[in-house]
Design an enzyme around this catalytic site. Structure first.
Site, PDB file in Angstrom:
ATOM      1  N   LYS A 108       0.834  -1.213   0.000  1.00 58.94           N
ATOM      2  CA  LYS A 108       0.000   0.000   0.000  1.00 58.94           C
ATOM      3  C   LYS A 108       0.866   1.259   0.000  1.00 58.94           C
ATOM      4  O   LYS A 108       0.629   2.178  -0.769  1.00 58.94           O
ATOM      5  CB  LYS A 108      -0.901   0.048   1.249  1.00 58.94           C
ATOM      6  CG  LYS A 108      -1.842  -1.120   1.428  1.00 58.94           C
ATOM      7  CD  LYS A 108      -2.673  -0.976   2.690  1.00 58.94           C
ATOM      8  CE  LYS A 108      -1.873  -0.962   3.984  1.00 58.94           C
ATOM      9  NZ  LYS A 108      -1.155  -2.220   4.267  1.00 58.94           N
ATOM     10  N   ARG A 167      -8.965   1.496   8.942  1.00 55.31           N
ATOM     11  CA  ARG A 167      -8.620   0.105   9.214  1.00 55.31           C
ATOM     12  C   ARG A 167      -9.748  -0.617   9.946  1.00 55.31           C
ATOM     13  O   ARG A 167      -9.613  -1.813  10.252  1.00 55.31           O
ATOM     14  CB  ARG A 167      -7.374   0.054  10.093  1.00 55.31           C
ATOM     15  CG  ARG A 167      -6.091  -0.224   9.330  1.00 55.31           C
ATOM     16  CD  ARG A 167      -4.995  -0.370  10.356  1.00 55.31           C
ATOM     17  NE  ARG A 167      -3.848  -1.073   9.889  1.00 55.31           N
ATOM     18  CZ  ARG A 167      -2.794  -0.495   9.301  1.00 55.31           C
ATOM     19  NH1 ARG A 167      -2.792   0.779   9.066  1.00 55.31           N
ATOM     20  NH2 ARG A 167      -1.765  -1.220   8.964  1.00 55.31           N
ATOM     21  N   ARG A 191      11.416  -6.140   4.601  1.00 63.24           N
ATOM     22  CA  ARG A 191      11.186  -4.692   4.526  1.00 63.24           C
ATOM     23  C   ARG A 191      12.228  -3.953   5.361  1.00 63.24           C
ATOM     24  O   ARG A 191      12.518  -4.341   6.491  1.00 63.24           O
ATOM     25  CB  ARG A 191       9.776  -4.357   5.039  1.00 63.24           C
ATOM     26  CG  ARG A 191       9.588  -2.846   5.220  1.00 63.24           C
ATOM     27  CD  ARG A 191       8.154  -2.389   5.157  1.00 63.24           C
ATOM     28  NE  ARG A 191       7.301  -2.933   6.209  1.00 63.24           N
ATOM     29  CZ  ARG A 191       5.981  -2.734   6.242  1.00 63.24           C
ATOM     30  NH1 ARG A 191       5.375  -2.048   5.291  1.00 63.24           N
ATOM     31  NH2 ARG A 191       5.282  -3.265   7.217  1.00 63.24           N
ATOM     32  N   ARG A 236      11.559  -2.618  11.092  1.00 61.27           N
ATOM     33  CA  ARG A 236      10.617  -2.080  12.079  1.00 61.27           C
ATOM     34  C   ARG A 236      10.360  -3.105  13.180  1.00 61.27           C
ATOM     35  O   ARG A 236      10.268  -4.297  12.904  1.00 61.27           O
ATOM     36  CB  ARG A 236       9.290  -1.737  11.388  1.00 61.27           C
ATOM     37  CG  ARG A 236       9.293  -0.360  10.760  1.00 61.27           C
ATOM     38  CD  ARG A 236       8.143  -0.153   9.795  1.00 61.27           C
ATOM     39  NE  ARG A 236       6.857  -0.657  10.290  1.00 61.27           N
ATOM     40  CZ  ARG A 236       5.732  -0.559   9.582  1.00 61.27           C
ATOM     41  NH1 ARG A 236       5.725   0.008   8.391  1.00 61.27           N
ATOM     42  NH2 ARG A 236       4.613  -1.036  10.072  1.00 61.27           N
ATOM     43  N   ARG A 275      -0.609  -9.177  13.363  1.00 63.43           N
ATOM     44  CA  ARG A 275      -1.117  -8.115  12.492  1.00 63.43           C
ATOM     45  C   ARG A 275      -1.995  -8.694  11.390  1.00 63.43           C
ATOM     46  O   ARG A 275      -2.986  -8.084  10.997  1.00 63.43           O
ATOM     47  CB  ARG A 275       0.053  -7.325  11.898  1.00 63.43           C
ATOM     48  CG  ARG A 275       0.783  -6.542  12.973  1.00 63.43           C
ATOM     49  CD  ARG A 275       2.073  -5.971  12.481  1.00 63.43           C
ATOM     50  NE  ARG A 275       1.868  -4.958  11.468  1.00 63.43           N
ATOM     51  CZ  ARG A 275       2.817  -4.526  10.650  1.00 63.43           C
ATOM     52  NH1 ARG A 275       4.020  -5.046  10.707  1.00 63.43           N
ATOM     53  NH2 ARG A 275       2.545  -3.588   9.782  1.00 63.43           N
TER      54      ARG A 275
HETATM   55  P1  ADP Z   1       2.301  -1.787   3.226  1.00 62.98           P
HETATM   56  O1  ADP Z   1       2.332  -0.277   3.204  1.00 62.98           O
HETATM   57  O2  ADP Z   1       1.068  -2.353   2.590  1.00 62.98           O
HETATM   58  O3  ADP Z   1       2.547  -2.352   4.580  1.00 62.98           O
HETATM   59  P2  ADP Z   1       4.869  -1.616   1.812  1.00 62.98           P
HETATM   60  O4  ADP Z   1       4.586  -0.707   0.663  1.00 62.98           O
HETATM   61  O5  ADP Z   1       5.653  -1.091   2.939  1.00 62.98           O
HETATM   62  O6  ADP Z   1       3.490  -2.300   2.307  1.00 62.98           O
HETATM   63  O7  ADP Z   1       5.594  -2.926   1.216  1.00 62.98           O
HETATM   64  C1  ADP Z   1       5.970  -4.021   2.074  1.00 62.98           C
HETATM   65  C2  ADP Z   1       7.341  -4.558   1.629  1.00 62.98           C
HETATM   66  O8  ADP Z   1       7.237  -5.169   0.336  1.00 62.98           O
HETATM   67  C3  ADP Z   1       8.405  -3.474   1.481  1.00 62.98           C
HETATM   68  O9  ADP Z   1       9.660  -4.034   1.813  1.00 62.98           O
HETATM   69  C4  ADP Z   1       8.361  -3.116  -0.004  1.00 62.98           C
HETATM   70  O10 ADP Z   1       9.613  -2.602  -0.452  1.00 62.98           O
HETATM   71  C5  ADP Z   1       8.036  -4.462  -0.634  1.00 62.98           C
HETATM   72  N1  ADP Z   1       7.210  -4.364  -1.838  1.00 62.98           N
HETATM   73  C6  ADP Z   1       6.247  -3.444  -2.123  1.00 62.98           C
HETATM   74  N2  ADP Z   1       5.666  -3.697  -3.328  1.00 62.98           N
HETATM   75  C7  ADP Z   1       6.268  -4.830  -3.800  1.00 62.98           C
HETATM   76  C8  ADP Z   1       6.096  -5.611  -4.995  1.00 62.98           C
HETATM   77  N3  ADP Z   1       5.178  -5.316  -5.913  1.00 62.98           N
HETATM   78  N4  ADP Z   1       6.876  -6.726  -5.135  1.00 62.98           N
HETATM   79  C9  ADP Z   1       7.785  -7.059  -4.173  1.00 62.98           C
HETATM   80  N5  ADP Z   1       7.994  -6.365  -3.037  1.00 62.98           N
HETATM   81  C10 ADP Z   1       7.248  -5.269  -2.849  1.00 62.98           C
HETATM   82  P1  ADP Z   2       1.626  -1.440   7.326  1.00 61.61           P
HETATM   83  O1  ADP Z   2       1.930  -0.387   6.276  1.00 61.61           O
HETATM   84  O2  ADP Z   2       2.682  -2.464   7.395  1.00 61.61           O
HETATM   85  O3  ADP Z   2       0.265  -2.009   7.229  1.00 61.61           O
HETATM   86  P2  ADP Z   2       1.278   0.825   9.033  1.00 61.61           P
HETATM   87  O4  ADP Z   2       2.520   1.627   8.944  1.00 61.61           O
HETATM   88  O5  ADP Z   2       0.127   1.254   8.197  1.00 61.61           O
HETATM   89  O6  ADP Z   2       1.674  -0.680   8.705  1.00 61.61           O
HETATM   90  O7  ADP Z   2       0.766   0.708  10.531  1.00 61.61           O
HETATM   91  C1  ADP Z   2       1.614   0.288  11.561  1.00 61.61           C
HETATM   92  C2  ADP Z   2       0.808   0.190  12.853  1.00 61.61           C
HETATM   93  O8  ADP Z   2       0.291   1.482  13.200  1.00 61.61           O
HETATM   94  C3  ADP Z   2      -0.410  -0.724  12.772  1.00 61.61           C
HETATM   95  O9  ADP Z   2      -0.088  -2.085  13.003  1.00 61.61           O
HETATM   96  C4  ADP Z   2      -1.264  -0.121  13.899  1.00 61.61           C
HETATM   97  O10 ADP Z   2      -0.800  -0.516  15.174  1.00 61.61           O
HETATM   98  C5  ADP Z   2      -1.002   1.367  13.757  1.00 61.61           C
HETATM   99  N1  ADP Z   2      -1.976   2.007  12.842  1.00 61.61           N
HETATM  100  C6  ADP Z   2      -1.718   2.610  11.656  1.00 61.61           C
HETATM  101  N2  ADP Z   2      -2.842   3.074  11.089  1.00 61.61           N
HETATM  102  C7  ADP Z   2      -3.869   2.760  11.934  1.00 61.61           C
HETATM  103  C8  ADP Z   2      -5.283   2.932  11.919  1.00 61.61           C
HETATM  104  N3  ADP Z   2      -5.907   3.536  10.884  1.00 61.61           N
HETATM  105  N4  ADP Z   2      -5.995   2.478  12.981  1.00 61.61           N
HETATM  106  C9  ADP Z   2      -5.401   1.878  14.011  1.00 61.61           C
HETATM  107  N5  ADP Z   2      -4.083   1.650  14.090  1.00 61.61           N
HETATM  108  C10 ADP Z   2      -3.311   2.089  13.069  1.00 61.61           C
END
Ligand code: ADP
Ligand code: ADP
Ligand code: ZN
Length: 213
Positions: free
Chosen positions: A13, A88, A127, A160, A171
């Protein structure tokens, strides 16, 4: 254009939201980044949020909603935004919908980045995040130019705390219980668009720009 990114933790995302923000010249708003910045600066909000984040739990809705509504009220959001990690929960989505409706507005697209659970743990353990500028890399798929160093700002990259495999399982469970119902919520409003998140980053982005126009 007002866009929401949906998908499991690690689905990509954030990666896609940053590309969308750049292409369509709208702000990228990540509640996770806002919480992490507060943790880094030792604010009261950061201390409170960290209690939940470290366990892989969601930060309570009251806290999260207030932060998000304050952020989207800022001037740079007048032409739209891409929300990453919010909403979320159904109550969060409802509060956002009500706030927008009061101004005669609505969400235009909810982009669901679909990645099966099997791929998620590998994505998260690889990541690497820059806590200074919010950039994200992957040790195999999207490596930084110099190992362990952010391309954009030169800071050190970290795994992280909540990307360790024990926490990732929590999660994922929280995602299925509390966030996945949003897929039905936005389908019912006719704005849900699903893309295959297992494809290469650029191919996922092409699929998204085809939808957004
Ligand atoms: P989210 O915001 O949904 O948690 P991230 O954008 O941080 O996800 O991506 C999670 C991990 O996967 C990161 O290490 C990112 O660099 C990697 N990643 C993102 N998109 C792709 C893809 N299309 N193929 C492989 N790895 C990806
Ligand atoms: P990812 O991109 O890997 O899904 P985020 O960076 O979006 O992770 O979120 C990391 C953490 O921050 C979540 O696991 C949660 O604890 C908190 N968080 C982020 N956004 C929200 C939300 N909209 N509501 C509740 N908790 C949140
Ligand atoms: Zn950086």
């Amino acid at each position: 254009m007002k866009i929401i990114m949906l998908g499991a933790p690690g689905a990509g995302k954030g990666t896609q939201a940053k590309m969308i923000a750049e292409r369509y010249k709208i702000p990228h708003i990540s509640t996770g980044d806002i919480f992490r910045a507060n943790i880094k600066n030792n604010t009261e909000l950061g201390l409170e949020a960290k209690k939940y984040m470290d366990q892989g739990l969601l930060v309570p809705d009251e806290l999260t909603v207030k932060i998000l509504l304050d952020r989207v009220a800022k001037e740079d959001c007048a032409d739209g935004y891409v929300l990453d990690g919010f909403p979320r929960t159904i109550p969060q989505a409802q509060v956002l919908e009500d706030a927008l409706a009061r101004q005669g507005e609505k969400i235009d697209y909810a982009v669901n980045v679909d990645v099966p659970d099997e791929n998620i743990v590998r994505r998260m353990s690889g990541r690497r995040a820059c806590l200074k500028c919010g950039a994200t890399y992957h040790v195999e798929h999207i490596p930084p130019k110099a190992e362990g160093i952010c391309d954009t700002c030169g800071s050190e990259l970290v795994l992280r705390d909540d990307d360790r495999p024990e926490t990732v399982q929590n999660r994922l469970k929280v995602y299925h219980d509390q966030t996945q119902p949003l897929i039905d919520f936005y389908t019912a409003r006719g704005v849900l668009k699903t893309v295959d998140g297992t494809a290469d980053m650029q191919d996922v982005f092409s699929a998204i720009t085809e939808i957004l126009g």
